[in-house]
Every structure is written in structure tokens, then in C-alpha cells.
Design a protein around this motif. Sequence first.
Motif, short mmCIF file in Angstrom:
data_model
loop_
_atom_site.label_atom_id
_atom_site.label_comp_id
_atom_site.label_asym_id
_atom_site.label_seq_id
_atom_site.Cartn_x
_atom_site.Cartn_y
_atom_site.Cartn_z
N VAL A 27 0.86 -1.19 0.00
CA VAL A 27 0.00 0.00 0.00
C VAL A 27 0.89 1.23 0.00
O VAL A 27 1.71 1.41 0.91
N GLU A 28 0.74 2.03 -1.02
CA GLU A 28 1.56 3.23 -1.15
C GLU A 28 0.69 4.46 -0.97
O GLU A 28 -0.31 4.64 -1.68
N GLN A 29 1.08 5.31 -0.03
CA GLN A 29 0.33 6.54 0.21
C GLN A 29 1.17 7.74 -0.19
O GLN A 29 2.38 7.78 0.02
N SER A 30 0.49 8.73 -0.76
CA SER A 30 1.18 9.96 -1.12
C SER A 30 0.28 11.16 -0.88
O SER A 30 -0.95 11.04 -0.97
N PRO A 31 0.89 12.32 -0.57
CA PRO A 31 2.31 12.46 -0.24
C PRO A 31 2.59 11.95 1.17
O PRO A 31 1.66 11.78 1.95
N PRO A 32 3.82 11.70 1.52
CA PRO A 32 4.12 11.27 2.88
C PRO A 32 3.95 12.39 3.90
O PRO A 32 3.57 12.12 5.05
N ASP A 33 4.21 13.60 3.49
CA ASP A 33 4.05 14.75 4.38
C ASP A 33 3.36 15.88 3.63
O ASP A 33 3.60 16.06 2.43
N LEU A 34 2.56 16.62 4.35
CA LEU A 34 1.82 17.72 3.73
C LEU A 34 1.60 18.82 4.75
O LEU A 34 1.14 18.56 5.87
N ILE A 35 1.97 20.03 4.36
CA ILE A 35 1.74 21.20 5.21
C ILE A 35 0.77 22.12 4.49
O ILE A 35 0.99 22.47 3.32
N LEU A 36 -0.28 22.49 5.17
CA LEU A 36 -1.30 23.33 4.58
C LEU A 36 -1.57 24.55 5.45
O LEU A 36 -1.43 24.49 6.68
N GLN A 37 -2.00 25.59 4.80
CA GLN A 37 -2.51 26.74 5.53
C GLN A 37 -3.99 26.48 5.78
O GLN A 37 -4.70 25.91 4.92
N GLU A 38 -4.47 26.89 6.92
CA GLU A 38 -5.88 26.70 7.25
C GLU A 38 -6.75 27.26 6.13
O GLU A 38 -6.51 28.36 5.63
N GLY A 39 -7.75 26.49 5.74
CA GLY A 39 -8.65 26.91 4.67
C GLY A 39 -8.33 26.30 3.32
O GLY A 39 -9.17 26.33 2.42
N ALA A 40 -7.14 25.74 3.19
CA ALA A 40 -6.74 25.14 1.91
C ALA A 40 -7.39 23.78 1.73
O ALA A 40 -7.85 23.15 2.68
N ASN A 41 -7.39 23.33 0.47
CA ASN A 41 -7.90 22.00 0.13
C ASN A 41 -6.74 21.06 -0.17
O ASN A 41 -5.63 21.51 -0.52
N SER A 42 -6.97 19.76 -0.04
CA SER A 42 -5.91 18.80 -0.34
C SER A 42 -6.50 17.48 -0.80
O SER A 42 -7.66 17.18 -0.53
N THR A 43 -5.65 16.73 -1.49
CA THR A 43 -6.02 15.38 -1.95
C THR A 43 -4.93 14.41 -1.54
O THR A 43 -3.76 14.62 -1.86
N LEU A 44 -5.32 13.36 -0.86
CA LEU A 44 -4.40 12.30 -0.46
C LEU A 44 -4.71 11.07 -1.30
O LEU A 44 -5.87 10.79 -1.60
N ARG A 45 -3.67 10.34 -1.62
CA ARG A 45 -3.85 9.20 -2.52
C ARG A 45 -3.33 7.92 -1.89
O ARG A 45 -2.36 7.93 -1.12
N CYS A 46 -3.98 6.84 -2.27
CA CYS A 46 -3.60 5.52 -1.77
C CYS A 46 -3.64 4.55 -2.94
O CYS A 46 -4.69 4.42 -3.59
N ASN A 47 -2.51 3.91 -3.24
CA ASN A 47 -2.43 2.91 -4.31
C ASN A 47 -2.21 1.53 -3.71
O ASN A 47 -1.43 1.37 -2.77
N LYS A 88 1.30 12.38 6.71
CA LYS A 88 1.32 13.25 7.90
C LYS A 88 0.92 14.65 7.48
O LYS A 88 1.63 15.30 6.70
N LEU A 89 -0.21 15.11 7.99
CA LEU A 89 -0.76 16.42 7.63
C LEU A 89 -0.60 17.40 8.79
O LEU A 89 -0.93 17.09 9.93
N ASN A 90 -0.09 18.56 8.46
CA ASN A 90 0.04 19.65 9.44
C ASN A 90 -0.69 20.86 8.88
O ASN A 90 -0.27 21.42 7.86
N VAL A 91 -1.78 21.25 9.52
CA VAL A 91 -2.53 22.41 9.09
C VAL A 91 -2.18 23.58 10.00
O VAL A 91 -2.40 23.51 11.22
N LYS A 92 -1.65 24.62 9.41
CA LYS A 92 -1.20 25.78 10.21
C LYS A 92 -2.26 26.87 10.22
O LYS A 92 -2.91 27.11 9.21
N PRO A 93 -2.39 27.53 11.37
CA PRO A 93 -3.42 28.59 11.46
C PRO A 93 -3.00 29.84 10.68
O PRO A 93 -1.86 30.01 10.31
#
Lengths: 109, 117
Positions: free
Chosen positions: A4-24, A104-109
Motif C-alpha cells: 500500500v503506497e500513500q502519497s504524499p508522505p508529508d503535507l503542510i497546509l494553511q488553514e482553509g486550503a484543500n488537499s487530496t491524499l492518494r492511496c495505491n 502526515k498532515l500539518n494544518v497551520k493557522p
Amino acid sequence: GIQVEQSPPDLILQEGANSTLRCNFSDSVNNLQWFHQNPWGQLINLFYIPSGTKQNGRLSATTVATERYSLLYISSSQTTDSGVYFCAGKKYNFNKFYFGSGTKLNVKP
Amino acid sequence: EAGVTQFPSHSVIEKGQTVTLRCDPISGHDNLYWYRRVMGKEIKFLLHFVKESKQDESGMPNNRFLAERTGGTYSTLKVQPAELEDSGVYFCASSQEQVGRRNTEAFFGQGTRLTVV
């Protein structure tokens, strides 16, 4: 076993942003689930989604079983979304779930 | 309906001591699984019960780990003696595989964080 491969391994977002995580998956699975492990280590069930699309508030997930992948969408992210997101798959009549290494997701204020 | 419940939520023990983790599955679920995530690595399978029988214990790391499910209801996972590398989060899950259904959801507990010092 199933890889099982997940991407991305790490993700930093600003609060309010959108994101897509994938799993193969390296093989077809009959059971596919998404989880969120919060900063306290607790594992929260997000979606049971062997195929199709589901939505729950700001989260939605889509699984294309024939192509062996799944996507998790997070819209209007909040700091409470921080943590590690895991996908896991299992074949019918097989005992174990195979987990990805997580995003690993880090959402910053 | 109550979900999968794990006790305690957090345990801190010294190396060499014994710890027992408990899992109460969803009522009526015959399948019970133990998993763990150590040192920030992947979540790995430990073992699987069907009712009170061990169906697969291939993931148990060594003989310091003992799992039981007397009566086919709740399960315990004992670590004796605990070592530093046993630190991590231990998860329990349950499901009810139904004849003729290929897809059944597994419900995970929120885990027990074990810290061995």
C-alpha cells in the motif's frame, strides 16, 4: 501480501486550503478504509469505501476499484485536521488489513 | 450502539513490568483483530480471533505477547515482560463477516498508547 503506497508522505497546509491524499494498492481489495490518527494517537474511522464516492462534511473519498486506488479529499482544512491519515485494504476472507505508511498532515493557522 | 472500546487509553510502565490491554468489540462481532503502530512506523497486524479461537497469530512479535479471548467476547493482550521497543499504540478492531457478503467494514478502537520507560 499487499503493498500500500500513500502519497504524499508529508503535507503542510494553511488553514482553509484543500488537499487530496492518494492511496495505491498492489492488488485488488474488497475492503478499503480511511482513518485519521490524531495527535493523541487515537485512530478515527473516516470512511469505509471499497468502491464509489462518499462524503462526510468537509471530507470525501473516492475509490476506483478497477484501478486499485483511492483518494481522500479534505476541503477548507482546519487545524484539527492535523495528524496522520492512513488507508488500509483487505481481501475478502483474508485476515489482515494492510496499511499504508500514512500521510502526515500539518494544518497551520 | 457502542463502538470498539479499549482500556486503558494510555499506560506508562517500566521495562520488565507486565501490562494487560483490553478490547471490548462491538457486540455480536465474531472477528477481533489486534494491530499496533510502533516508533512512528506502519500499522502492523498482530493477530485475529474468530470468536474465542486464534485464526492467525502470525504478526505476534515474540512470546512476550499473549492474547486471549475467553468466551469469545472481550480480548486481552498481555505483554510480559515489557521492553522499550514495545512502546507504541495498540489498536483493536472488530467486524462481523457475513456469509455471502464480500465487503464488511471493520471498526477500530481508538487505541491504547503504551510507553515503556
